[in-house]
Write a protein that holds these residues in place. Structure first.
Motif, PDB file in Angstrom:
ATOM      1  N   ASN A 170      40.781  41.887  40.120  1.00 11.39           N
ATOM      2  CA  ASN A 170      41.107  40.989  41.355  1.00 11.39           C
ATOM      3  C   ASN A 170      40.542  41.462  42.667  1.00 11.39           C
ATOM      4  OD1 ASN A 170      42.131  38.905  39.367  1.00 11.39           O
ATOM      5  ND2 ASN A 170      44.107  39.846  39.959  1.00 11.39           N
ATOM      6  N   ILE A 171      40.140  42.654  42.781  1.00 15.54           N
ATOM      7  CA  ILE A 171      39.668  43.273  44.049  1.00 15.54           C
ATOM      8  C   ILE A 171      38.265  42.756  44.301  1.00 15.54           C
ATOM      9  CG2 ILE A 171      39.095  45.297  45.322  1.00 15.54           C
ATOM     10  CD1 ILE A 171      41.529  46.872  43.846  1.00 15.54           C
ATOM     11  N   ILE A 172      37.471  42.768  43.253  1.00 11.90           N
ATOM     12  CA  ILE A 172      35.922  42.305  43.617  1.00 11.90           C
ATOM     13  C   ILE A 172      36.016  40.952  43.516  1.00 11.90           C
ATOM     14  CG2 ILE A 172      33.858  42.437  42.124  1.00 11.90           C
ATOM     15  CD1 ILE A 172      34.588  45.158  40.933  1.00 11.90           C
ATOM     16  N   GLU A 173      36.748  40.249  42.665  1.00 11.48           N
ATOM     17  CA  GLU A 173      36.564  38.914  42.845  1.00 11.48           C
ATOM     18  C   GLU A 173      37.180  38.197  44.336  1.00 11.48           C
ATOM     19  OE1 GLU A 173      35.509  37.903  39.186  1.00 11.48           O
ATOM     20  OE2 GLU A 173      36.058  36.318  40.262  1.00 11.48           O
ATOM     21  N   GLU A 174      37.867  38.906  45.022  1.00 12.22           N
ATOM     22  CA  GLU A 174      38.343  38.566  46.293  1.00 12.22           C
ATOM     23  C   GLU A 174      37.384  38.980  47.513  1.00 12.22           C
ATOM     24  OE1 GLU A 174      42.188  40.318  46.713  1.00 12.22           O
ATOM     25  OE2 GLU A 174      42.977  38.817  45.230  1.00 12.22           O
ATOM     26  N   MET A 175      36.260  39.796  47.049  1.00  8.96           N
ATOM     27  CA  MET A 175      35.301  40.104  48.000  1.00  8.96           C
ATOM     28  C   MET A 175      34.351  39.035  48.486  1.00  8.96           C
ATOM     29  SD  MET A 175      33.560  43.718  46.464  1.00  8.96           S
ATOM     30  CE  MET A 175      34.497  45.087  46.424  1.00  8.96           C
ATOM     31  N   SER A 176      34.007  39.238  49.948  1.00  9.03           N
ATOM     32  CA  SER A 176      33.008  38.140  50.345  1.00  9.03           C
ATOM     33  C   SER A 176      31.590  38.668  50.104  1.00  9.03           C
ATOM     34  CB  SER A 176      33.528  37.929  51.993  1.00  9.03           C
ATOM     35  OG  SER A 176      34.762  37.609  52.150  1.00  9.03           O
ATOM     36  N   SER A 177      30.968  37.623  49.959  1.00  6.36           N
ATOM     37  CA  SER A 177      29.295  37.962  49.706  1.00  6.36           C
ATOM     38  C   SER A 177      28.975  38.260  51.137  1.00  6.36           C
ATOM     39  CB  SER A 177      28.734  36.651  49.191  1.00  6.36           C
ATOM     40  OG  SER A 177      29.220  36.309  48.000  1.00  6.36           O
ATOM     41  N   PRO A 178      27.864  39.243  50.989  1.00  7.36           N
ATOM     42  CA  PRO A 178      27.239  39.839  49.649  1.00  7.36           C
ATOM     43  C   PRO A 178      28.108  40.972  49.181  1.00  7.36           C
ATOM     44  CG  PRO A 178      26.056  40.630  51.572  1.00  7.36           C
ATOM     45  CD  PRO A 178      27.043  39.534  52.181  1.00  7.36           C
ATOM     46  N   HIS A 231      30.807  53.666  54.639  1.00  4.29           N
ATOM     47  CA  HIS A 231      31.494  52.452  53.902  1.00  4.29           C
ATOM     48  C   HIS A 231      32.439  53.153  53.005  1.00  4.29           C
ATOM     49  CE1 HIS A 231      29.307  48.944  55.766  1.00  4.29           C
ATOM     50  NE2 HIS A 231      28.441  50.076  55.947  1.00  4.29           N
ATOM     51  N   GLY A 232      32.658  54.505  52.822  1.00  9.98           N
ATOM     52  CA  GLY A 232      33.662  54.967  51.893  1.00  9.98           C
ATOM     53  C   GLY A 232      33.479  55.005  50.646  1.00  9.98           C
ATOM     54  N   THR A 233      34.276  54.506  49.821  1.00 10.24           N
ATOM     55  CA  THR A 233      34.367  54.681  48.231  1.00 10.24           C
ATOM     56  C   THR A 233      34.112  53.341  47.695  1.00 10.24           C
ATOM     57  OG1 THR A 233      35.568  56.867  48.167  1.00 10.24           O
ATOM     58  CG2 THR A 233      35.526  55.272  45.944  1.00 10.24           C
ATOM     59  N   PRO A 234      32.947  53.131  46.658  1.00  9.17           N
ATOM     60  CA  PRO A 234      33.073  51.677  46.200  1.00  9.17           C
ATOM     61  C   PRO A 234      34.147  51.376  45.369  1.00  9.17           C
ATOM     62  CG  PRO A 234      31.576  53.259  44.867  1.00  9.17           C
ATOM     63  CD  PRO A 234      32.290  53.948  46.021  1.00  9.17           C
ATOM     64  N   THR A 235      34.425  50.111  45.235  1.00  8.09           N
ATOM     65  CA  THR A 235      35.514  49.596  44.133  1.00  8.09           C
ATOM     66  C   THR A 235      34.508  49.640  42.631  1.00  8.09           C
ATOM     67  OG1 THR A 235      36.496  48.052  45.787  1.00  8.09           O
ATOM     68  CG2 THR A 235      36.523  47.828  43.583  1.00  8.09           C
TER      69      THR A 235
END
Length: 301
Positions: free
Chosen positions: A96-104, A84-88
């Motif tokens: 905004n990158i985290i805000e736009e993530m889908s759950s979970p 899954h690579g590198t975490p944000t």
């Protein structure tokens, strides 16, 4: 030194050996110069972030197993063995990158726990951290900095060690010891603290522990498969093969990919520290642990 506004300053020091160290200072705390924008504004956004019940934050001091832990969490949460690579990282990347993530959602941070979202401090979501022998941490950090463009430090290993144990250490918004103190002050059932050395030596048992904390249900066969797929050499090969260049990091790396994986071993500090440096570090370690009342069980051998 130059002022950017009334609350944040950019600090640069150069000593007699031409060691250069630059960072952002905000309310007495040092921040990596890669910290997003104006420190106060970004911290305010983080503090007010809406946290979801199924959010997981991987909060780790730099070079202490961030990517290793993140990919373990992601495999367990997704039920796949994909890399899954590198975490944000919420301190080093756009809000905004985290805000736009889908759950979970699973995201990361290197900054101290005191700056985490207020809702998370109240027990919403989960936090996972990993503690590594600080001698190995500073050695790994030094080698990573050597492979990157200037992100605030250019100098000798000895100078980096001196920064690392001081409250001017931008990598943990204070010394490594103060960063650890924040994790110990976080008295909440939503936090799981893991040991890097124990995770390396007893990987399967720690994968089981992590799965239980994350409340994911997998059979023994899958958990053993996760254990196999998070071995250091496999993660390093996957990172080199699958991680695309990133515009976020292209100004500090040769190809836009962070030099994340090096050796991942225990005891690499012995190849870097002189006897005198090691003895002085041990003295500081003992002093800081006693002063701060830290409950540490670090394996130096």
């Amino acid at each position: 030194m130059c002022w950017t506004d009334i609350n944040m300053e950019l600090v640069t020091t150069v000593d007699e050996q031409n060691n250069r160290y630059s960072y952002k200072r905000y309310q007495g705390f040092p921040f990596n110069q890669e910290f997003v924008g104006n420190v106060g504004d970004h911290l305010d956004k983080i503090a007010k972030r809406e946290i979801r019940e199924d959010d997981v934050l991987v909060g780790v001091f730099p070079k202490s197993g961030t990517h290793w832990l993140y990919n373990t969490v992601m495999m367990l949460r997704s039920g796949t063995l994909d890399y899954h690579g590198t975490p944000t990282l919420m301190d080093l990347q756009d809000f905004n990158i985290i805000e736009e993530m889908s759950s979970p959602r699973t995201f990361g941070a290197h900054m101290r726990f005191r700056f985490y979202p207020e809702q998370m401090k109240l027990g919403k979501g989960k936090v996972v951290t990993m503690i590594r022998n600080p001698k190995d941490v500073v050695v790994s950090l030094y080698h990573m900095l050597e492979e990157m463009e200037d992100i605030g430090f250019r100098g000798t290993f000895e100078r980096l060690v001196n920064i690392f144990v001081s409250e001017e250490c931008m990598f943990g918004n204070g010394s490594w010891f103060s960063w650890i103190k924040d994790t110990e002050d976080w008295q909440s059932p939503n936090l799981l603290r893991l040991s890097y050395e124990d995770f390396l030596q007893n990987t399967y048992a720690n994968v089981v522990k992590l799965a239980k904390f994350l409340e994911v249900d997998h059979d023994e066969e899958f958990l053993w498969s996760v254990t196999e797929n998070i071995q250091f050499d496999k993660l390093k090969a996957s990172h080199n093969r699958k991680t695309p260049p990133s515009d976020r990091w292209k100004h500090i790396t040769e190809d836009g990919r962070l030099p994340i994986y090096r050796k991942g071993r225990i005891g690499e500090w012995k190849n870097m520290f002189t006897v005198a440096q090691s003895e002085e570090f041990d003295r500081i370690y003992k002093e800081k642990v006693e002063q701060m009342g830290l409950n540490l069980d670090v394996q130096f051998e």
